[in-house]
Scaffold this active site. Structure first.
Site, PDB file in Angstrom:
ATOM      1  N   MET A  21      -7.760   8.158  -2.432  1.00 28.01           N
ATOM      2  CA  MET A  21      -6.626   7.432  -2.997  1.00 28.01           C
ATOM      3  C   MET A  21      -5.746   6.857  -1.888  1.00 28.01           C
ATOM      4  SD  MET A  21      -5.635   9.784  -6.280  1.00 28.01           S
ATOM      5  CE  MET A  21      -4.630   8.450  -6.953  1.00 28.01           C
ATOM      6  N   SER A  22      -5.627   5.529  -1.885  1.00 26.98           N
ATOM      7  CA  SER A  22      -4.810   4.843  -0.886  1.00 26.98           C
ATOM      8  C   SER A  22      -3.399   4.582  -1.386  1.00 26.98           C
ATOM      9  CB  SER A  22      -5.460   3.514  -0.519  1.00 26.98           C
ATOM     10  OG  SER A  22      -5.439   2.643  -1.642  1.00 26.98           O
ATOM     11  N   SER A  27      -7.791   2.419  -6.407  1.00 29.32           N
ATOM     12  CA  SER A  27      -8.137   3.847  -6.334  1.00 29.32           C
ATOM     13  C   SER A  27      -7.419   4.651  -7.415  1.00 29.32           C
ATOM     14  CB  SER A  27      -7.808   4.401  -4.945  1.00 29.32           C
ATOM     15  OG  SER A  27      -6.446   4.230  -4.629  1.00 29.32           O
ATOM     16  N   CYS A 114     -12.477   1.411  10.357  1.00 29.14           N
ATOM     17  CA  CYS A 114     -11.788   2.422   9.545  1.00 29.14           C
ATOM     18  C   CYS A 114     -12.744   3.038   8.531  1.00 29.14           C
ATOM     19  CB  CYS A 114     -10.594   1.784   8.848  1.00 29.14           C
ATOM     20  SG  CYS A 114      -9.593   2.944   7.892  1.00 29.14           S
ATOM     21  N   CYS A 210      -3.905  -3.368   7.895  1.00 26.10           N
ATOM     22  CA  CYS A 210      -2.741  -2.664   7.358  1.00 26.10           C
ATOM     23  C   CYS A 210      -1.741  -2.254   8.421  1.00 26.10           C
ATOM     24  CB  CYS A 210      -3.210  -1.437   6.574  1.00 26.10           C
ATOM     25  SG  CYS A 210      -4.189  -0.274   7.563  1.00 26.10           S
TER      26      CYS A 210
END
Length: 368
Positions: A21-22, A27, A114, A210
Site C-alpha cells: 500500500m502506497s 493499492s 525502486c 516521487c
C-alpha cells in the site's frame, strides 16, 4: 465477489493476502478487494523517504501523508497495517544511483530501480515473513497463467500499462505476485474506491519520480553531488567546438532546448553525453537514429521463445519490430530517443518477454 483476480483458488477462506500500500487509490482498492474475498488481508507500507516538501505534497508516494492515507484505509477496512522504514536502503539503491547515473551521462529510470529493490525485494520478503499466500499490488499489468507458468502481460488499459517498469520482475517474484487491477480501466478503479467509501477515491496519481518534489532533477543532483555542475564544451560529431554548457546534468539525449547554438543549417540535438570529457555532443536529428543497443542486466521471462518480437525503449514509446540475441537488440528501423541508462523491454504481443539496461547504442547512420 469474484476471487479469481487473486489467482488463489475458488475459496480464499484461510488464505492470507498481503497488499503493498502506497497510500494511493490503486493499492487502496486492491486492499478493499482482497478484504472482500474473505481472505485475511494485511496492508504493508514502506517508508522510503520523508524529506522537504515531499512529506505533505499531493502526488508523492511512500512519504508522510501517504502513509497516513494507507493507515486510514486499513482502519476503514478493518485490516492490519504495518509500516517498514526502508529510507536508508531507498536512498542507497535508488536516489544515490539516480544522481550517479546523471553524473555518468546516463538517463536514469528510478522507478524501475525502486521496483527491483525496495518494492519487489523488500516487500516480498516482508510478505513471506508474514506467512502470506501472495503479495498483491496496484500495478497496471496482468499476470497470466501460461503453459510454462506465470507470465507477465500488458494491462488491458494501454493508457495505464506499467509493464515497461516491471520488466526486471523475476520468475520467482512473478509466481508470488498478484495484480488485480490489470484488467480494469483507471476510471473504474476510482468508481470502486468511491463505492467502497475510501477517502482516497479522488486523490491525484503519484508523480513519475516521487522523490523530486518540483521536477527539478538538476537541483537534486547538485545537492547530492556538489561537483555535478561542472561546465564543458558543446561539440559536433567531429569534435569541433560549437559552444559551452553549464553541466551535463542539464542535458539528456534527444534534447534540443538549452543548447543556445545558432547559425546552423538545421536544428541541433544532443546525440551523446561524454562524461569523461564533460562534453555534450550534438548533431542533426538524423544522427539520433539508433540501429541497435547492447544491454546489461537482462531479465528473461520467456524460456526458449524465439518468435517475432517488439521492443520499447521508453515507457510511452510505441513498440517497434526488433531482434534480440542475448545481450544485443537490433531495431528493424532506426529508433530515436535511445540513451544509455534507459531500459529496453521486449514483447510478443502483450506478453513481456524480458528486457535489460541500455549500456551502449549503435548509430543507424554508421550501420547504414
Amino acid at each position: 465477489m469474484d476471487t479469481g483476480e487473486f489467482q488463489l483458488g475458488a475459496d480464499l477462506a484461510g488464505k492470507r493476502i498481503v497488499v503493498a500500500m502506497s497510500g494511493g487509490v490503486d493499492s487502496s482498492v486492491v486492499a478493499a478487494l482482497a478484504a472482500r474475498t474473505g481472505a485475511e488481508t494485511i496492508g504493508i507500507t514502506l517508508q522510503l523517504y520523508d524529506h522537504g516538501e515531499a512529506v505533505g505534497r499531493a502526488g508523492s508516494c511512500c512519504a508522510g501523508r501517504d502513509i497516513r492515507d494507507a493507515r486510514s484505509v486499513c482502519d476503514r477496512l478493518g485490516i492490519a497495517h504495518y509500516v517498514f522504514d526502508h529510507e536508508s536502503r531507498f536512498r542507497d539503491r535508488v536516489i544515490d544511483r539516480f544522481a550517479d547515473d546523471y553524473l555518468a551521462g546516463r538517463t536514469p529510470i528510478p522507478c524501475i530501480q525502486c521496483n527491483m529493490g525496495p518494492k519487489f525485494t523488500d516487500l516480498l520478503a516482508a510478505a513471506r515473513d508474514l506467512g502470506a499466500d501472495c503479495l498483491a499490488t496496484g500495478h497496471y499489468v496482468r499476470r497470466v497463467e501460461g503453459a510454462g507458468g506465470a507470465e507477465l502481460h500488458r494491462a488491458a488499459d494501454p493508457a495505464r500499462d506499467q509493464s515497461y517498469f516491471l520488466f526486471a520482475t523475476t520468475q520467482a517474484q512473478l509466481d508470488y505476485l498478484r495484480f488485480p487491477l490489470g484488467a480494469m480501466p483507471k476510471p473504474r478503479v476510482r468508481e470502486l474506491a468511491a463505492e467502497l467509501g475510501l477517502g482516497v477515491a479522488g486523490k491525484p496519481d503519484s508523480q513519475d519520480i516521487c522523490f523530486v518534489p518540483d521536477g527539478d532533477y538538476a537541483s537534486l543532483v547538485k545537492k547530492l553531488r556538489p561537483d555535478a555542475d561542472t561546465s564543458g564544451e558543446i561539440v559536433d560529431a567531429t569534435g569541433r567546438v560549437l559552444g559551452k554548457h553549464r553541466g551535463l546534468i542539464h542535458f539528456t539525449v534527444g534534447q534540443r532546448r538549452g543548447l543556445e547554438i545558432g547559425g546552423t543549417p538545421e536544428p541541433l540535438y544532443v546525440i551523446r553525453l561524454d562524461a569523461a570529457a564533460k562534453r555534450v555532443v550534438v548533431g542533426p536529428k538524423a544522427a539520433l537514429g539508433v540501429g541497435a543497443a547492447r544491454l546489461s542486466g537482462v531479465n528473461w521471462l520467456a524460456g526458449d521463445y524465439r518468435g517475432p518480437m517488439t521492443a520499447k525503449v521508453r515507457s510511452l514509446a510505441k513498440p517497434v519490430a526488433a531482434h534480440f540475441d542475448g545481450d544485443r537488440v537490433a531495431f528493424d528501423l532506426p529508433e530515436y530517443g535511445v540513451a544509455p541508462g534507459q531500459a529496453t523491454v521486449l514483447y510478443a504481443g502483450d506478453r513481456v518477454l524480458g528486457g535489460g539496461w541500455i549500456e551502449e547504442t549503435e548509430s543507424a547512420l554508421v550501420a547504414a
